[in-house]
Scaffold this active site. Structure first.
Site, PDB file in Angstrom:
ATOM      1  N   HIS A 187       0.842  -1.194   0.000  1.00 33.88           N
ATOM      2  CA  HIS A 187       0.000   0.000   0.000  1.00 33.88           C
ATOM      3  C   HIS A 187       0.874   1.240   0.000  1.00 33.88           C
ATOM      4  CE1 HIS A 187       0.471   1.650   4.131  1.00 33.88           C
ATOM      5  NE2 HIS A 187       0.736   0.396   4.472  1.00 33.88           N
ATOM      6  N   CYS A 188       0.330   2.333  -0.551  1.00 31.85           N
ATOM      7  CA  CYS A 188       1.002   3.624  -0.493  1.00 31.85           C
ATOM      8  C   CYS A 188       0.196   4.514   0.442  1.00 31.85           C
ATOM      9  CB  CYS A 188       1.138   4.229  -1.883  1.00 31.85           C
ATOM     10  SG  CYS A 188      -0.439   4.522  -2.720  1.00 31.85           S
ATOM     11  N   MET A 189       0.211   5.826   0.214  1.00 33.71           N
ATOM     12  CA  MET A 189      -0.460   6.730   1.127  1.00 33.71           C
ATOM     13  C   MET A 189      -1.978   6.581   1.083  1.00 33.71           C
ATOM     14  SD  MET A 189       0.008  10.866   1.483  1.00 33.71           S
ATOM     15  CE  MET A 189       1.756  10.682   1.787  1.00 33.71           C
TER      16      MET A 189
END
Length: 537
Positions: free
Chosen positions: A28-30
């Site tokens: 996952h990213c932000m």
């Protein structure tokens, strides 16, 4: 309670992406849950988009589900746990039909070809690799940038003189060695040994290169910067791969690293450092010239086109440019202008909230996503509001163009606004601001740009973001539908609404299901799909 909600969200997503056996990797990213899938055809896109927690989906090299900041960091561990449980609980008995190796290879090749045809152009793959090199460095850039800002403020106020040298060392240490980290990540990304990439890149920042002459000039430590480090590590990776093919296994551990560092190091010293240094200088000169001579126009174009660039994934090409400018000047003058795109998005969302007073579904999405938008995280507003509606996305870009022109104008008259790091945007960029005329003026100009982006994005969307047909389709009350679905009688309406037996947002065939009218939020989304030619078949 929050854990149960996050686990429920993960449990709702898992079957819609094909189950645990279809998920090959999770990250996952932000704002996004990023999944690698064995079979893309098992994903139910429309059902995923209909989940309350899902703000949109993006198909790239990975399948990306937009959940928003904070939420994605909490849902991902729950999703990972469910995938592990699903794999452990998978039946061990042989299925009715076991794929042969040839069938599996053919299926994989078909999926890979379809994905490449849609998303994996050579240019986008190259940009994705560049992003994979620089994105892991962003947390350090942010932390050191904020410390540098605090230190500058303390120095200007003449406070804590015994502490400021230590803060300067903490803030500058990473930037002094950033070439080493770039070389490490580059070798890792291109399939080499990361430490060899870092070793070759370290030559660029070694003080002893000041005693070496190349192209008739004395070299200087750091010459070529991150671009030189990137080129040196790529070269080292290809030399290493060549050695692995030709050097006998018995000698590999001694010969391969020696030849790799020696050859790539010589090329770096007597070629890449000078050439990359010239390119880096050219980037800085071009950025300054652009804003000094065409500031308002350049800001208008950059601020207006940044959101489309993000949608196409082309914004990744700007990451090494930002990093080069920070290395050279201490800040990047481009990021504050590009951040205005988020301001236009916020103004657009507020206008949509005001215009669609009866659509509680869209208004709820805006209320939940707007705080993140003010902090510069625009994906929830993009995928949850403006992009599905179409015209508001364009008017949001108009707001970004206006804010960019505002900051570009001040740059043109000599008041430069920059950022000491990349990553944050919106209000989150304030602690990282720097400029050439004092921190107070820099903050005022950037704040003024945000305000212009908000105001222009709002009015452009309010007056030009909706056609009469869009208003009639979108500005409808969702309360009655929600009560009917829940089994309770709808509240009395002040003005009766005519029900049609055919509806553009109804299920296939256009009829009402079980006598219950389709949700106005569903009708709105179907309208957006029809307008953009993306209706699901």
């Amino acid at each position: 309670m929050a854990t149960d909600k996050n686990r429920a969200t993960a449990a709702a997503i898992l079957p819609l992406v094909g189950g645990a056996q279809n998920v090959t990797s999770i990250a996952h990213c932000m704002t996004r849950l990023r999944l690698s899938l064995a079979d893309r055809s098992l994903v139910d896109d429309e059902a995923l988009k209909a989940l309350p927690a899902v703000m949109g989906v993006v198909e790239d090299d990975t399948y990306q589900i937009v959940l928003g900041p904070g939420t994605v960091a909490r849902v991902t561990p729950e999703f990972e746990a469910l995938v592990e449980e699903g794999r452990s609980a998978a039946p061990t008995a042989a299925p009715e039909h076991v794929l042969t190796a040839d069938e599996l290879a053919a299926q994989g090749a078909e999926i890979k070809a379809a994905r490449k045809a849609k998303n994996a152009t050579p240019f986008k793959l190259f940009l994705r690799r560049i992003a994979n090199i620089f994105v892991p460095l962003i947390p350090a850039l942010i932390g050191c940038g904020i410390i540098a800002g605090i230190n500058g403020l303390l120095i200007n106020l003449e406070w804590l003189p015994g502490i400021t040298p230590a803060l300067a060392a903490i803030a500058s240490g990473f930037m002094a060695l950033i070439a080493v980290f770039v070389g490490f990540n580059t070798a890792k990304e291109f399939g080499g040994t990361p430490i060899l990439g870092g070793a070759v890149a370290a030559i660029i920042v070694f003080p002893g290169v000041a005693n070496i002459e190349a192209f008739g000039q004395k070299l200087s430590p750091g010459q070529g910067g991150v671009l030189g480090a990137l080129g040196a590590a790529v070269l080292a990776t290809y030399i290493e791969k060549w050695c692995r093919r030709w050097v006998p296994e018995a000698l590999d551990v001694l010969v391969t690293p020696t030849i790799t560092v020696l050859l790539s190091g010589l090329v770096t010293i007597f070629g890449l450092m000078f050439l990359a240094g010239e390119v880096s200088t050219g980037i800085g000169t071009a950025a300054n010239w652009l804003l000094d001579n065409t500031g308002a126009f350049a800001g208008l174009v950059l601020g207006g086109l940044f959101l489309p660039l993000v949608m196409l994934g082309l914004h990744q090409a700007l990451i090494p440019i930002h990093t080069t400018l920070i290395e050279q000047q201490g800040f990047t003058v481009l990021l504050p202008i590009l951040a205005m795109a988020g301001a236009g998005q916020v103004g657009c969302a507020i206008a949509v909230f005001k215009r669609l007073k009866n659509n509680t579904s869209i208004r709820t999405t805006i209320k939940s996503a707007l705080p993140a938008g003010f902090l510069g995280v625009g994906e929830p507003l993009i995928y949850g509001v403006s992009l599905p509606l179409g015209r508001p996305f364009i008017t949001a870009c108009v707001g970004g163009a206006a804010g960019g022109a505002f900051i570009g104008f001040f740059s043109m008259i000599g008041e430069k606004v920059g950022s000491t790091a990349i990553g944050p945007s919106g209000w989150a960029l304030f602690p990282l601001l720097d400029g050439n005329k004092g921190l107070g003026l820099t903050i005022a100009i950037y704040g003024g740009g945000l305000l212009v982006g908000y105001v222009v994005g709002f009015f452009a969307t309010y007056f030009f973001g909706f056609s009469k047909q869009m208003m009639s389709e979108l500005n409808v009350d969702t309360t009655a539908h929600e009560q009917v679905v829940a089994g309770s009688p709808p509240r009395p309406r002040t003005r009766p609404r005519r029900r049609r037996r055919s509806d553009p947002a109804a299920p296939e065939g256009g009829t009402l299901r079980d006598g219950v009218p389709p949700s106005p939020s569903v009708r709105a989304y179907a309208y957006a799909l029809a307008r953009t030619g993306r209706r699901s078949r």
